[in-house]
Motif scaffolding. Sequence first.
Motif, PDB file in Angstrom:
ATOM      1  N   LYS A   1      60.708  97.298  88.682  1.00 58.57           N
ATOM      2  CA  LYS A   1      62.162  97.175  88.462  1.00 58.57           C
ATOM      3  C   LYS A   1      62.901  98.032  89.500  1.00 58.57           C
ATOM      4  O   LYS A   1      62.440  98.154  90.632  1.00 58.57           O
ATOM      5  CB  LYS A   1      62.527  97.564  87.032  1.00 58.57           C
TER       6      LYS A   1
ATOM      7  N   GLU B   1      57.343  86.978  77.751  1.00 57.38           N
ATOM      8  CA  GLU B   1      57.854  88.324  77.494  1.00 57.38           C
ATOM      9  C   GLU B   1      58.963  88.251  76.448  1.00 57.38           C
ATOM     10  O   GLU B   1      60.119  87.935  76.789  1.00 57.38           O
ATOM     11  CB  GLU B   1      58.442  88.916  78.781  1.00 57.38           C
TER      12      GLU B   1
ATOM     13  N   GLY C   1      60.403  97.116  77.193  1.00 55.17           N
ATOM     14  CA  GLY C   1      60.922  98.478  77.307  1.00 55.17           C
ATOM     15  C   GLY C   1      61.290  99.125  75.982  1.00 55.17           C
ATOM     16  O   GLY C   1      61.942 100.164  75.961  1.00 55.17           O
TER      17      GLY C   1
HETATM   18  C1  PEP Z   1      58.800  93.978  82.066  1.00 53.12           C
HETATM   19  O1  PEP Z   1      59.663  94.572  82.699  1.00 53.12           O
HETATM   20  O2  PEP Z   1      58.508  92.848  82.407  1.00 53.12           O
HETATM   21  C2  PEP Z   1      58.164  94.669  80.949  1.00 53.12           C
HETATM   22  C3  PEP Z   1      57.298  93.998  80.238  1.00 53.12           C
HETATM   23  O3  PEP Z   1      58.508  95.982  80.730  1.00 53.12           O
HETATM   24  P1  PEP Z   1      57.757  97.012  79.727  1.00 53.12           P
HETATM   25  O4  PEP Z   1      56.287  96.905  80.001  1.00 53.12           O
HETATM   26  O5  PEP Z   1      58.328  98.341  80.108  1.00 53.12           O
HETATM   27  O6  PEP Z   1      58.102  96.597  78.336  1.00 53.12           O
END
Ligand code: PEP
Length: 249
Positions: free
Chosen positions: A11, A163, A169
């Motif tokens: 990110k 996701e 997050g």
């Molecule tokens: C992502 O940014 O795609 C993600 C899954 O973040 P995290 O692993 O921090 O939840």
Amino acid sequence: MRRKLAAGNWKMNGTSDALAQLTALRNAHPTPGVDILICPPATLISAAVVTAADHPLAIGGQDCHMAQIGAHTGDISAAMLKDAGASYVLTGHSERRTDHNETDEMIRNKTKAAHAEGLIAVVCIGETLKEREAANTLDIIAGQLAGSLPDVLTAENTVIAYEPVWAIGTGKVPTTNQIGEVHDYIRTKLEQRYGAGVGKSIRILYGGSVKGSNADEIFAVSNVDGALVGGASLKAEDFSPIITALENA
Ligand code: PEP
């Protein structure tokens, strides 16, 4: 038959000192048994490619524009990512969908732009908490798959990342049954649209608060071919156990 993939999304984190994490990662996994991808901020891609040279660690972008070239201040084209040495790009990450109002149509066009440059697109989909609580998860997934994926793709140039937005997050992770239900559904949809050969071969990653401590149980779920990891990919010492869990899955 599907080669597993541990993908990290940095990110908007990392300046040049973060390259030391890539060095640590390659040293910890000199001959990895799975594919490894890191998507650093665009400013670090070229240097990350140098740091990863002569190692299978792949470097990717976090987004690309749908156009090849033009008056789009601040944007990056797939050709530019390719030129910088990237081999993958994320498309449709939920933070892009939310922060930049990206629609399925835009994501489909970005994915096509990535394919046209020979990049592997990691197409991200996932429901919000409201959508899950309304029992709309599978409909949302079906709609995002239909809208975000081009009609023509291959298992070599496309990866799906499921996701759930509410798991990104947050430290909240769906149950393994919930992950399995969605991954199996995605697999069925891919087979219906692209035929059994391609549909069975496309890799489907899970993403959302994956850590070393929960990786084993997530990787044991059917049709989970790896992970897209945010926070736990920033430090080699956190990402490395996830890679090892995937190697052992
Ligand atoms: C992502 O940014 O795609 C993600 C899954 O973040 P995290 O692993 O921090 O939840």
